[in-house]
Design a protein around this motif. Sequence first.
Motif, PDB file in Angstrom:
ATOM      1  N   PRO A   1       0.831  -1.210   0.000  1.00 26.45           N
ATOM      2  CA  PRO A   1       0.000   0.000   0.000  1.00 26.45           C
ATOM      3  C   PRO A   1       0.866   1.260   0.000  1.00 26.45           C
ATOM      4  N   THR A   2       0.437   2.258  -0.779  1.00 27.77           N
ATOM      5  CA  THR A   2       1.182   3.524  -0.840  1.00 27.77           C
ATOM      6  C   THR A   2       0.539   4.611   0.017  1.00 27.77           C
ATOM      7  N   GLY A   3      -0.672   4.380   0.496  1.00 24.15           N
ATOM      8  CA  GLY A   3      -1.313   5.318   1.408  1.00 24.15           C
ATOM      9  C   GLY A   3      -2.411   6.177   0.817  1.00 24.15           C
ATOM     10  N   ASP A   4      -2.469   6.259  -0.522  1.00 28.44           N
ATOM     11  CA  ASP A   4      -3.483   7.109  -1.144  1.00 28.44           C
ATOM     12  C   ASP A   4      -3.627   6.706  -2.612  1.00 28.44           C
ATOM     13  N   TRP A   5      -4.798   7.015  -3.214  1.00 24.23           N
ATOM     14  CA  TRP A   5      -5.051   6.666  -4.610  1.00 24.23           C
ATOM     15  C   TRP A   5      -4.155   7.418  -5.583  1.00 24.23           C
ATOM     16  N   GLN A   6      -3.584   8.566  -5.154  1.00 25.98           N
ATOM     17  CA  GLN A   6      -2.722   9.344  -6.037  1.00 25.98           C
ATOM     18  C   GLN A   6      -1.310   9.523  -5.463  1.00 25.98           C
ATOM     19  N   LYS A   7      -0.918   8.652  -4.563  1.00 21.43           N
ATOM     20  CA  LYS A   7       0.443   8.660  -4.034  1.00 21.43           C
ATOM     21  C   LYS A   7       1.190   7.492  -4.675  1.00 21.43           C
ATOM     22  N   TYR A   8       2.005   7.800  -5.688  1.00 21.87           N
ATOM     23  CA  TYR A   8       2.583   6.756  -6.541  1.00 21.87           C
ATOM     24  C   TYR A   8       3.977   6.341  -6.085  1.00 21.87           C
ATOM     25  N   GLN A   9       4.244   5.040  -6.242  1.00 21.60           N
ATOM     26  CA  GLN A   9       5.566   4.479  -5.988  1.00 21.60           C
ATOM     27  C   GLN A   9       5.883   3.461  -7.077  1.00 21.60           C
ATOM     28  N   TRP A  10       7.186   3.315  -7.361  1.00 19.95           N
ATOM     29  CA  TRP A  10       7.635   2.299  -8.308  1.00 19.95           C
ATOM     30  C   TRP A  10       7.896   0.984  -7.572  1.00 19.95           C
ATOM     31  N   PHE A  11       7.454  -0.095  -8.175  1.00 22.38           N
ATOM     32  CA  PHE A  11       7.746  -1.443  -7.684  1.00 22.38           C
ATOM     33  C   PHE A  11       8.321  -2.237  -8.856  1.00 22.38           C
ATOM     34  N   GLU A  12       9.200  -3.199  -8.576  1.00 22.42           N
ATOM     35  CA  GLU A  12       9.849  -3.925  -9.660  1.00 22.42           C
ATOM     36  C   GLU A  12      10.093  -5.384  -9.303  1.00 22.42           C
ATOM     37  N   ALA A  13      10.427  -6.157 -10.334  1.00 20.93           N
ATOM     38  CA  ALA A  13      10.714  -7.581 -10.161  1.00 20.93           C
ATOM     39  C   ALA A  13      11.622  -8.033 -11.287  1.00 20.93           C
ATOM     40  N   PRO A  14      12.416  -9.085 -11.072  1.00 21.62           N
ATOM     41  CA  PRO A  14      13.283  -9.590 -12.144  1.00 21.62           C
ATOM     42  C   PRO A  14      12.480 -10.226 -13.270  1.00 21.62           C
ATOM     43  N   VAL A  15      13.052 -10.178 -14.474  1.00 31.88           N
ATOM     44  CA  VAL A  15      12.437 -10.755 -15.676  1.00 31.88           C
ATOM     45  C   VAL A  15      13.254 -11.956 -16.124  1.00 31.88           C
ATOM     46  N   THR A  16      12.575 -12.990 -16.583  1.00 31.27           N
ATOM     47  CA  THR A  16      13.273 -14.152 -17.129  1.00 31.27           C
ATOM     48  C   THR A  16      12.699 -14.519 -18.498  1.00 31.27           C
ATOM     49  N   GLY A  17      13.605 -14.719 -19.463  1.00 28.06           N
ATOM     50  CA  GLY A  17      13.253 -15.349 -20.729  1.00 28.06           C
ATOM     51  C   GLY A  17      12.337 -14.590 -21.655  1.00 28.06           C
ATOM     52  N   VAL A  18      12.492 -13.284 -21.820  1.00 29.65           N
ATOM     53  CA  VAL A  18      11.680 -12.561 -22.794  1.00 29.65           C
ATOM     54  C   VAL A  18      12.587 -11.699 -23.670  1.00 29.65           C
ATOM     55  N   THR A  19      12.543 -11.954 -24.990  1.00 31.42           N
ATOM     56  CA  THR A  19      13.280 -11.166 -25.978  1.00 31.42           C
ATOM     57  C   THR A  19      12.376 -10.948 -27.182  1.00 31.42           C
ATOM     58  N   GLY A  20      12.794 -10.086 -28.093  1.00 34.27           N
ATOM     59  CA  GLY A  20      12.043  -9.872 -29.321  1.00 34.27           C
ATOM     60  C   GLY A  20      10.769  -9.077 -29.117  1.00 34.27           C
ATOM     61  N   SER A  21       9.931  -9.054 -30.164  1.00 37.38           N
ATOM     62  CA  SER A  21       8.709  -8.256 -30.162  1.00 37.38           C
ATOM     63  C   SER A  21       7.492  -9.116 -29.810  1.00 37.38           C
ATOM     64  N   HIS A  22       6.679  -8.624 -28.890  1.00 38.03           N
ATOM     65  CA  HIS A  22       5.503  -9.372 -28.424  1.00 38.03           C
ATOM     66  C   HIS A  22       4.379  -8.405 -28.069  1.00 38.03           C
ATOM     67  N   ASP A  23       3.170  -8.951 -27.985  1.00 39.40           N
ATOM     68  CA  ASP A  23       2.077  -8.236 -27.345  1.00 39.40           C
ATOM     69  C   ASP A  23       2.234  -8.444 -25.843  1.00 39.40           C
ATOM     70  N   LEU A  24       2.247  -7.338 -25.117  1.00 36.74           N
ATOM     71  CA  LEU A  24       2.442  -7.391 -23.666  1.00 36.74           C
ATOM     72  C   LEU A  24       1.096  -7.255 -22.959  1.00 36.74           C
ATOM     73  N   TYR A  25       0.852  -8.150 -22.019  1.00 35.88           N
ATOM     74  CA  TYR A  25      -0.343  -8.082 -21.188  1.00 35.88           C
ATOM     75  C   TYR A  25       0.075  -7.818 -19.748  1.00 35.88           C
ATOM     76  N   VAL A  26      -0.430  -6.716 -19.193  1.00 39.50           N
ATOM     77  CA  VAL A  26      -0.219  -6.410 -17.778  1.00 39.50           C
ATOM     78  C   VAL A  26      -1.491  -6.851 -17.058  1.00 39.50           C
ATOM     79  N   VAL A  27      -1.396  -7.959 -16.337  1.00 37.29           N
ATOM     80  CA  VAL A  27      -2.560  -8.590 -15.723  1.00 37.29           C
ATOM     81  C   VAL A  27      -2.627  -8.204 -14.248  1.00 37.29           C
ATOM     82  N   PHE A  28      -3.743  -7.605 -13.853  1.00 31.07           N
ATOM     83  CA  PHE A  28      -3.899  -7.108 -12.485  1.00 31.07           C
ATOM     84  C   PHE A  28      -4.490  -8.215 -11.618  1.00 31.07           C
ATOM     85  N   THR A  29      -3.617  -8.950 -10.966  1.00 30.40           N
ATOM     86  CA  THR A  29      -4.004 -10.128 -10.204  1.00 30.40           C
ATOM     87  C   THR A  29      -4.964  -9.791  -9.068  1.00 30.40           C
ATOM     88  N   ASP A  30      -4.726  -8.651  -8.415  1.00 24.93           N
ATOM     89  CA  ASP A  30      -5.531  -8.292  -7.247  1.00 24.93           C
ATOM     90  C   ASP A  30      -6.413  -7.070  -7.442  1.00 24.93           C
TER      91      ASP A  30
END
Length: 209
Positions: A119-148
């Motif tokens: 939680p960042t504390g507010d609907w307009q209080k933004y923070q960056w979050f990140e994670a490592p990537v494995t096995g993606v190269t080249g051109s693709h359609d990207l889907y950002v899936v909102f799990t929660d």
Amino acid sequence: MKKSLFVLSMVVVMLVSGASLAFAAINPYGTIAPSENSELNSDSGKFSDGNGPRIEDNENKNLGYIIAGNYAKFSGVDFGADGAAKAKIELATPNAAGSVAFVIDDPKGAPFATVKYEPTGDWQKYQWFEAPVTGVTGSHDLYVVFTDGDINVRAIGFESAAGAASGGDGAAPASNPATGDNGVTMYVLLAGGAAAVMLLSRKKLVRQQ
């Protein structure tokens, strides 16, 4: 004759416009705004106003009204030959912690990165979050899936594997964040051809008058 030349010129212009879109590619190593999406999915449910997830009309132009299971699709994201090392998302939420999955080509596929957020504390209080990537190269359609769900998203981005290996930040030049180099080159060539056709058409009209 004049009419046919005019029609020919318009057809060429439309072909150039369509080809430029076809060859364009999103550069993931800058900042990708939510408005660059090619599809917003709302099959998992809609809010009471019936609009589902959408770009909010505020200073942040964030993607909001997200329900768990929704996704944002970004077409033609070119990760290059070296691929990405990290996936990043800038979001805000006053609610519980959760995660966002990054998937290529099929929203129901296996994620190549899963970013966990707090939680960042507010609907307009933004923070960056990140994670490592494995096995993606080249051109693709990207889907950002909102799990929660229950988040606002202001931007996504990636760190390149080449940049990470060299000790840099992995970011590409910000001068052209939404279009790949190949797309720009092809656009310039096609636009030049269209201009030449239109110039020849005008010369023919002048001679006939």
